[in-house]
Write an enzyme that holds these catalytic residues in place. Sequence first.
Site, mmCIF file in Angstrom:
data_model
loop_
_atom_site.group_PDB
_atom_site.id
_atom_site.type_symbol
_atom_site.label_atom_id
_atom_site.label_comp_id
_atom_site.label_asym_id
_atom_site.label_seq_id
_atom_site.Cartn_x
_atom_site.Cartn_y
_atom_site.Cartn_z
ATOM 1 N N TYR A 31 0.623 -1.167 0.143
ATOM 2 C CA TYR A 31 0.062 0.021 0.144
ATOM 3 C C TYR A 31 1.013 1.247 -0.059
ATOM 4 C CZ TYR A 31 0.654 0.985 4.966
ATOM 5 O OH TYR A 31 1.251 1.243 6.103
ATOM 6 N N LYS A 145 6.225 -1.905 2.035
ATOM 7 C CA LYS A 145 5.299 -1.278 2.651
ATOM 8 C C LYS A 145 3.985 -2.225 2.270
ATOM 9 C CE LYS A 145 3.093 3.386 3.300
ATOM 10 N NZ LYS A 145 3.171 3.399 4.666
ATOM 11 N N GLU A 177 12.198 2.325 14.003
ATOM 12 C CA GLU A 177 11.297 3.414 13.774
ATOM 13 C C GLU A 177 10.063 3.339 14.571
ATOM 14 O OE1 GLU A 177 9.814 2.547 9.697
ATOM 15 O OE2 GLU A 177 9.707 0.586 9.973
ATOM 16 N N LEU A 201 11.044 1.316 7.001
ATOM 17 C CA LEU A 201 10.535 1.859 5.944
ATOM 18 C C LEU A 201 11.268 3.126 5.415
ATOM 19 C CD1 LEU A 201 8.010 1.179 4.089
ATOM 20 C CD2 LEU A 201 7.015 3.539 4.858
HETATM 21 C C1 LIG Z 1 6.408 1.710 9.418
HETATM 22 C C2 LIG Z 1 6.542 3.028 8.975
HETATM 23 N N1 LIG Z 1 7.396 3.964 8.847
HETATM 24 C C3 LIG Z 1 7.585 5.096 8.487
HETATM 25 C C4 LIG Z 1 6.384 5.652 7.886
HETATM 26 C C5 LIG Z 1 6.633 6.898 7.350
HETATM 27 O O1 LIG Z 1 6.827 6.945 5.886
HETATM 28 P P1 LIG Z 1 6.100 8.087 5.032
HETATM 29 O O2 LIG Z 1 6.766 9.463 5.409
HETATM 30 O O3 LIG Z 1 6.388 7.585 3.560
HETATM 31 O O4 LIG Z 1 4.433 8.307 5.229
HETATM 32 C C6 LIG Z 1 5.325 4.859 7.928
HETATM 33 C C7 LIG Z 1 4.117 5.498 7.330
HETATM 34 O O5 LIG Z 1 2.951 5.014 7.543
HETATM 35 C C8 LIG Z 1 5.241 3.524 8.405
HETATM 36 O O6 LIG Z 1 4.127 2.806 8.268
#
Ligand SMILES: Cc1ncc(COP(=O)(O)O)c(C=O)c1O
Length: 289
Positions: A31, A145, A177, A201
Amino acid sequence: MIVYLNGAFLPPEEACISPLDRGFLFGDGIYEVIPSYQGRFFLLDEHVERLRRSLREIRMPDPQPEQGWESLLERLLELNPGGDRSVYLQVTRGAAPRDHAFPTRMAATVFAMVSSIAPPLADLPDRGVAAISLPDQRWGRCDIKSVALLPNVLARQQAVEQGAVEAVLLRDGMLTEGAASNVFVVHGDAVVTPPLGPEILPGITRRFLLDALRAEGWDCREEPLPESVLRSADEIWLTSSTKELLPVTALDRRPVGEGRPGRVWGHALDVFRRARDLAISNAGTRAKS
Ligand SMILES: Cc1ncc(COP(=O)(O)O)c(C=O)c1O
């Protein structure tokens, strides 16, 4: 509200997905969440690129032709006008008789919907948010993701039950994270975030913030962060597409730094917002020309 499902734009109650869908049965899908401000996407190309990467990593053919994602998402946003919105886009390996191995004939399921981006809490600049720390119990490919989010769901629920908004995760004594965010730490003069790799991520907001701060001459590092550094941080920030840049002022019920949003966070948010507005208006100009 109008949603997108497999080529059609329709009301959500008319959007039907088979119970044999592999997203439902196995969490076999990926997603994206893409923010938009006043009808314009922010970092759309970067999100589409990460979506394509996730598809490659789970060995799914891309179901959209060149520019197909962009036009689908732009159309969905037009059909759901209004202030600041995010689009949730999910692609699964489709419906097939239940078997772990990939089906030989497959038609992907593509679903997208729009939600409001919650306005930042009015008192946020004074208070910030609370977080808890938890062991990172996820799999070894957190760079994908994936819609399989059970460990993230359980971690976030534990945070909420303890009056916090996020769980920050530790694997083998190192910060990875948040349950749905990347984490930055300010320690003395340094702004540090864990390096990219299979444990986190590759956040689009993380990358954008690093680039924006570096462009203004800030010393930002992508380095492993031991738990001790997290616990003695002057400031902790969370980044994500819907949260932008949130200051954590309490970790495990103990104050972070002085227990209020830090000075460095205030400057970083200014830099981020200026760069964001410029990126949105440049993308709009590019789309028109
Ligand atoms: C596990 C995880 N890490 C980091 C992020 C942040 O990513 P982004 O800045 O691309 O939204 C998300 C976003 O939902 C996430 O689910």
